[in-house]
Every structure is written in C-alpha cells, then in structure tokens.
Scaffold this active site. Structure first.
Site, PDB file in Angstrom:
ATOM      1  N   CYS A   1       8.571   7.360  -5.709  1.00 46.57           N
ATOM      2  CA  CYS A   1       7.342   6.928  -5.049  1.00 46.57           C
ATOM      3  C   CYS A   1       7.163   7.718  -3.758  1.00 46.57           C
ATOM      4  O   CYS A   1       8.100   7.871  -2.979  1.00 46.57           O
ATOM      5  CB  CYS A   1       7.420   5.431  -4.746  1.00 46.57           C
ATOM      6  SG  CYS A   1       6.051   4.801  -3.774  1.00 46.57           S
TER       7      CYS A   1
ATOM      8  N   HIS B   1      -0.546   2.862   9.868  1.00 47.17           N
ATOM      9  CA  HIS B   1      -1.288   1.938   9.010  1.00 47.17           C
ATOM     10  C   HIS B   1      -2.745   2.365   8.871  1.00 47.17           C
ATOM     11  O   HIS B   1      -3.377   2.071   7.863  1.00 47.17           O
ATOM     12  CB  HIS B   1      -1.176   0.496   9.522  1.00 47.17           C
ATOM     13  CG  HIS B   1      -1.136   0.353  10.989  1.00 47.17           C
ATOM     14  ND1 HIS B   1       0.031   0.288  11.718  1.00 47.17           N
ATOM     15  CD2 HIS B   1      -2.129   0.263  11.888  1.00 47.17           C
ATOM     16  CE1 HIS B   1      -0.250   0.153  12.997  1.00 47.17           C
ATOM     17  NE2 HIS B   1      -1.550   0.137  13.135  1.00 47.17           N
TER      18      HIS B   1
END
Length: 746
Positions: A677, A364
C-alpha cells in the site's frame, strides 16, 4: 543634526509618495528615492539593497556610493552589516561601522570614508524584500527618532514594491502581478489543472501607505479596532460552553485586541505619517520579526493569533477580503499558505486544483486532496505573494510545477497534456470490469485507498476490487472535538454499505507525525515521523483505541470486519493491539450486541524492524500490508518531506527490493496474505515490478488503478522476473533501467 519632528516625518513621506507616483522607469524611481532620503536625512549616502533570490542581496540604487557598483555589488544573507540586517530583520545602528561584528569592506562601492551606518529591513508581514541604508562621514549613532523615521520609509517602500512601483517601464504603481511566473515546488497529488486563482485568505494590499490627516487616520483606526473587538466578543459569546481549546484561542484574540501597547504603537506610526492600514501592517511586521527570533514554541505560536487579528483589522480598514462579495471563478484553483482538512472539504469538488505555500506530501490536507482527486502542489514558495484572485494558473501535480499568468505558448502545451491525460483515462475506463490479469495468467488484486465518503463512488468507477486502506483519522481531523462513538459507528456502517460487499480494511487511528488533531496538544518532538504516533498513541491512550474499535464492531454487525493496526514496530505491539480488539469484542458480546460474522486482524509493516520479527508474528497476523511510504523513508533514512533527499533513492533499488522479497517469503511460508500500500503501488512500473516479485495485492489511489491494470494486462510477469534477476546478477544498483527498456520492447 537637529532632531526630526513629526511634521518633518510626514513631509518626507509625502515627498516620497509624490516621487513614487511620478511615471518613470523602475530604476529611475529607485535613484530618485535614494536621493530624496539622503537629502531629507542630511546624510551623504542612501542605498537600497533588494533580494535577487532567497539568499542574495543586490545593491539596486545608491546616492553617495560609486554608481558603477549598482547591480554589481552582492551580499549573501548574513554577510556584512547589510546581510546582518536582512537575516535578523532588526536595525543595525553604529557610529563606527568598520569596528562592528561582521563588517565587510567592499572596495568597489567607495564606502570606506563613511563611518556611521544605519540599516533597516525592507519587509512586509514577515516577507523580507531588502535593506535600506543611510551612511555619513561623521562618526555618530543615528537618533532613535531617525531610526524610527527610516523604518517608516522602509515600510512604505515595501508596500510600493508590492504594487510594482520598481518594475520596468510601467506607470507609477499597480504594474505588479502582471508577468508570467513559474514556481518549482513539490508534487502532492498527481494530475493537471487549468483555472483561475482563488485565494483562501486574500492578501490585503495597502494602496495608501501615507496618511495626510493624522486625526482622520487615528479615527479610522479606532473605529476599525472597535469593530474588531465587537466581532471577537461575539465569537466568544457563541463559543461559551463549547470546546475549551477553542475558547482559549478566542481569549488570546481578545487579549491582543485590547492590548494598549499595540494600540499606542499604531497611533505613533500614524503620527509619523502612515495611514491606519500601513500602521497596522508595520506593527504586524515588527511583531513577526521579534517573535520569529523567540525559541519558545508556545510564544512562536502566538504569532498566528496576532497575524489573524492584524489581517482581520486590515480587512475591516480596506474592505478587502472574501466577505466583501468577491465571487469564486467557475474553475477555481485554491491558493493558500496552508489549509486544514475541514476547510478543504468545505470547498469540495468544485476546486480544479490546490497550491499551498507550506503543507507536506503526507499532510491531512494532501490526503483530502487525493480523496477528492484534486491536483495538489505543496512548498510553492511565495505563491500567496505572487498570486491575485482571478489570475490564470496552471497546476502540474505530476511534476510539482505551477505556472502563474502563463504565456500562450506554455498554456497551449499544458492544454495538450490535459487532453492526453483525459484520453488515457477514457481508454482505461474500458478496462473497468476486466481483471488485472497478466499474460502469464497471474492475477493481481487492485484495491483503492480511501478516507472519506466522497471516495466511495470511485469503487465502482475505478474498477477497484475493494478498499485496501480506509484511513479512519480523517473523521477525527475534520472535527474540533473528539467524535462520539455513535458518530463513528454510523460513518463506518455507511462505508460498508457503499462497498456493496467488497472488502474494506479499516486502519485504526494514525495520528501524530504530520497529522495532529486540532484538539490534541501538539508534541514538540525533534523527529515526529519517528515519535509518538499511530499505534503508539493508541496503546498509550487505550480509551480512544477502545472507543474506535467498539465503533467498528457495531458498524460491522452481521458483516465481516477487517481491522489493520498502523506503524507496528515489533510483535509485542501487534499482540497488545489485537488483545484490545478481542476485549472490545468480548465487551460487545456481553452487552448482547450483534458482532461481526468474521474478524480479520492485520498489521501495517512500515518499519524495517518488523520484517525481522519472530515467525510467530507472521503466523499470528491474518494479513500484513507493507506501508511503502514510511518503510521506504526509514529504510533509506530519507525523510519523505525533505525535497533534497526524498527523490534520491529509488523504490526499485536492489537493496530495497531484497527487503521486500524477504517479507514476501516470510508471509508465504506463514500462509499470511500480503499486500503493498502506498504511492509506489500506484506507479505503473513500480507496481509491475512488485507484482513480478510475488506481491498479488496492491492498494493505491483510485486514479492509478486504470494505468496499473493496463500495464499488467500487457506483460508476462515471469518474463519480467527474469529481467529483474538478470539486472541484479549484473550488479545493477536499481532494476528500473532494465525494466523500462524491457517494457519498451513489448
């Protein structure tokens, strides 16, 4: 041999300090140290082995062994008794060295006449620097007091090594951290940056490891520990009634801070001659060495608590750290062992780049760095050891290379690269309002990936047609508790407002694997990338999924809504997830709330299994997005966090392209919209090849839209398709060489 007394320990340390403080060359200083230790411990041999690289120890100085063996004798980690000390970070003490497990005879050293062996690690807070050895002819074990004394000496040597006491022709100390260093690491986010180091957690440098007055040092330690305990108590008071997990962490801090054993050991270290700071660090290093051998993950995690407390105590004792008034440079490059997304967001766009010693390309923190368009390098080994605040630094996020304190030749070439990239971006900006239309008339929709409000201005600046992937997990990751439904609804509404009518596809919570919520109990899984993650968590925790879906519905009131479920592995998971959304819609309607004008429900195809799902799945899905990052790693069985294998397999490998073509064909026959993607969508050659195969929607980071659009507008996709087919017909393993050669002729 008589037992050594405390005064003798302090006497040895003072003699050692004086030797280290005498100006001389690094090798001469090492030679003096081995002579001093051998003489003081009344042993015939003292040797210092230092790490040449991460796996190799080299004999760098000796008193008693053959001089010609210096810089010639080398051992691998774990090889011989010296290598055993290095690997275990624990002393080896024996009166009969040849009979010991793992003994290796090295004839070039002449050590066969010495029976007794005592080796202790030279280490600094978990960082292994080498091994200190004493040997004698007499067959005996060294006393506990002698072992302890040698460990104290090794501790001082480690501190002096950190200060550069064994480098070249410099003064006695302080000449470390001056030479250029190049570190090859992993690219986490593309881009290049030049700046000055800003350490997220500055390394405390102990400049006075030897204490002359034990009573004074003991008093300093007690005062610092009292301050530490007060600060922990205050943190606990402020956390009262708040998050339970946070309180539990602070309770663990308080337990360690009040540990009598910890305090007693540090006082004993001071009595032996160490300063208060060196005593704290010695016990920190010893605890690290012990806990790193413990198999229990819970106990290993406690290492971080003890580390944090020790670092806080060291900052109190030394006055070092960011809370002492150090100012961030104008062009800061953040250097850290690791960092959480919330902390990285606190720094914001003021950072020029980020370099992490740990981290991962999919973490993250990496996602936040991409959102902020900050070059990121991860797995930069020893960067927190090598770097000091203010050091010049160059970050090459394209190649995963860091230049610390670069010479002017390297810096000049790097500045040219930055200038060329800036010039290219300027050229791409002129294409912002033009379509990504190839010469054959095929038009490709270029969407951007996002996850933060900070991403949204890039919608206009990059020329993206919309948001092909909005990562909703970042709103969960940057908080210390589960966000409220109303908070999420407000955030999602702001995202739709900022899009100004452009499409936004919201991907539901994708946690697990390398994205673990700070308030969620980590799952000790052997292979988390294939474990309990993404939609699997959502379906097993229906309350969390329902809350998020309701927030999306409320945010979209009166507007169309597109929801995408991640990591769908079979049709049943998609059906269950879609039913959860339909139930949430029915619930909101029953409450009389406004609902979206239209709802599209899609799936991310990230596992090869879904490519072989029944036709009914492809017909039921409103759209499908190929998640290239995960699909590629599972197709090739190559962990994308593993540097040994992640670059081994090519996206343009013909077998992988065959799978992509199958997905394209199945979506076309079902009339289902398809997009691609991931990182490969933003690499111009890869994106062009995917478009030539028939994919008409690509979603990527904003900075990639310009380069991809520029290349698409230059070519005829039908001609490129013929090149790809010809390469496959010729038996090529990958079509990349053929595509690259064709582009060079255009």
């Amino acid at each position: 041999m008589p037992e050594r007394t405390e005064s003798e320990s302090r006497k040895l340390l003072r003699r050692l300090r004086d030797t280290l403080a005498t100006p001389c060359k690094g090798q001469e200083r090492l030679d003096r140290i081995t002579h001093l230790i051998a003489d003081s411990m009344r042993s015939q041999v003292c040797s210092i082995y230092l790490f040449r690289d991460a796996d190799t120890l080299e004999l760098c100085a000796t008193e008693g062994l053959k001089a010609e063996a210096v810089h010639k004798t080398r051992l691998r980690m774990g090889e011989g008794l010296v290598g055993r000390v290095a690997r275990s970070a624990q002393p080896v003490n024996t009166g009969n060295a040849p009979a010991e497990r793992g003994f290796r005879f090295m004839p070039e050293t002449g050590e066969e006449i010495y029976s007794s062996f005592l080796g202790v690690p030279i280490q600094r807070v978990g960082e292994k620097l080498g091994v200190l050895v004493v040997q004698s002819r007499e067959a005996r074990q060294f006393s506990e007091d002698e072992v302890y004394g040698l460990e104290v000496v090794a501790m001082v040597l480690a501190e002096m090594a950190e200060l550069g006491a064994f480098l070249g022709d410099g003064e006695a100390m302080g000449r470390g951290h001056t030479n250029p260093v190049m570190i090859r690491a992993s690219a986490g986010q593309e881009g290049a940056a030049e700046g000055r180091v800003w350490l997220h957690e500055p390394r405390v440098v102990v400049t006075n490891p030897v204490g002359d007055d034990p009573e004074k040092e003991r008093a300093r330690l007690h005062d610092a520990v009292d301050t530490l305990r007060d600060s922990v108590d205050q943190m606990l008071a402020h956390a009262h009634g708040g998050d339970k997990d946070h309180q539990q962490v602070l309770e663990a801090y308080r337990m360690f801070a009040h540990s009598r054993g910890w305090m007693r050991r540090m006082e004993e270290d001071i009595a032996r001659g160490l300063s208060a700071e060196a005593a704290v660090e010695k016990e920190q290093s010893a605890a690290r060495a012990r806990l790193e051998q413990v198999p229990d993950p819970y106990l290993r995690d406690r290492l971080h608590d003890l580390d944090d407390l020790s670092n806080r105590l060291l900052r109190i004792l030394t006055g070092q750290g960011q809370d002492t008034g150090a100012e961030m440079p104008e062009n800061p490059v953040l250097v850290a062992r690791n960092i959480g997304p919330a902390e990285l967001l606190d720094y914001g766009r003021k950072l020029k780049g980020v370099v992490l010693e740990e981290g991962s390309v999919g973490s993250h923190a990496a996602i936040v760095a991409r959102a902020l368009a900050i070059p990121l390098v991860v797995h930069a080994d020893r960067i927190t050891t090598e770097a000091l605040n203010g050091d010049p630094i160059l970050v090459d996020g394209d190649q995963g290379i860091v230049h610390l304190r670069p010479d002017e030749t390297v810096a000049g070439a790097f500045r040219e690269k930055i200038a060329m990239q800036a010039e290219a971006q300027q050229r791409y900006s002129s294409l912002r309002n033009l379509p990504a239309e190839a010469k054959c008339g095929s038009r490709i929709s270029l969407l951007m990936n996002a996850g933060l409000m900070a991403d949204l201005p890039s919608l206009v600046n990059s020329g993206a047609d919309g948001v092909g992937l909005f990562r909703t997990e970042l709103q969960f990751l940057v908080r210390t508790r589960v966000p409220r439904r109303s908070e999420l609804a407000a955030i999602y509404a702001r995202v739709m407002d900022a899009a100004q009518g452009r499409p936004v596809i919201f991907r539901t919570l994708d946690i697990g694997s390398d994205k673990v919520l700070p308030y969620m109990k980590p799952q000790d899984e052997p292979n988390p990338a294939m474990g309990w993650r993404a939609i699997r968590v959502g379906l097993d925790k229906p309350g969390v999924l329902r809350m998020q879906l309701q927030a999306l519905i409320r945010a979209a009131a009166g507007r169309p809504l597109s929801v995408m479920f991640p990591f769908i592995a079979n049709a049943a998971e998609y059906t269950a997830a879609r039913k959860a959304l339909e139930c949430a819609l029915a619930h909101e309607t029953a409450l009389g709330r406004a609902t979206p004008t239209a709802v599209e429900v899609g799936a991310m195809l990230e596992t090869p299994s879904l490519a072989f799902a029944p036709n009914s799945f492809f017909e039921a899905a409103d759209f499908i997005s190929i998640g290239g990052n995960d699909l590629k790693q599972f197709f090739f069985a190559a962990d994308r966090e593993n540097e040994r294998v992640r670059r081994r397999y090519d996206t343009l490998d013909v077998s992988y392209l065959a799978l992509i073509e199958q997905i394209i064909d199945r979506c076309a026959r079902a009339g289902t919209r398809l997009s691609f993607c991931g990182e490969d969508a933003g690499r111009p050659i890869d994106a062009l090849t995917l478009a030539a195969l028939g994919i008409r929607i690509l979603s990527m980071r904003p900075a990639s839209i310009g380069p991809v659009k520029h290349l698409i507008r230059r070519v005829n996709l039908k001609d490129l398709r013929a090149v790809i087919d010809a390469a496959r017909g010729d038996g090529a393993q990958t079509v990349r060489p053929a595509v690259t050669a064709w582009l060079a002729r255009q």
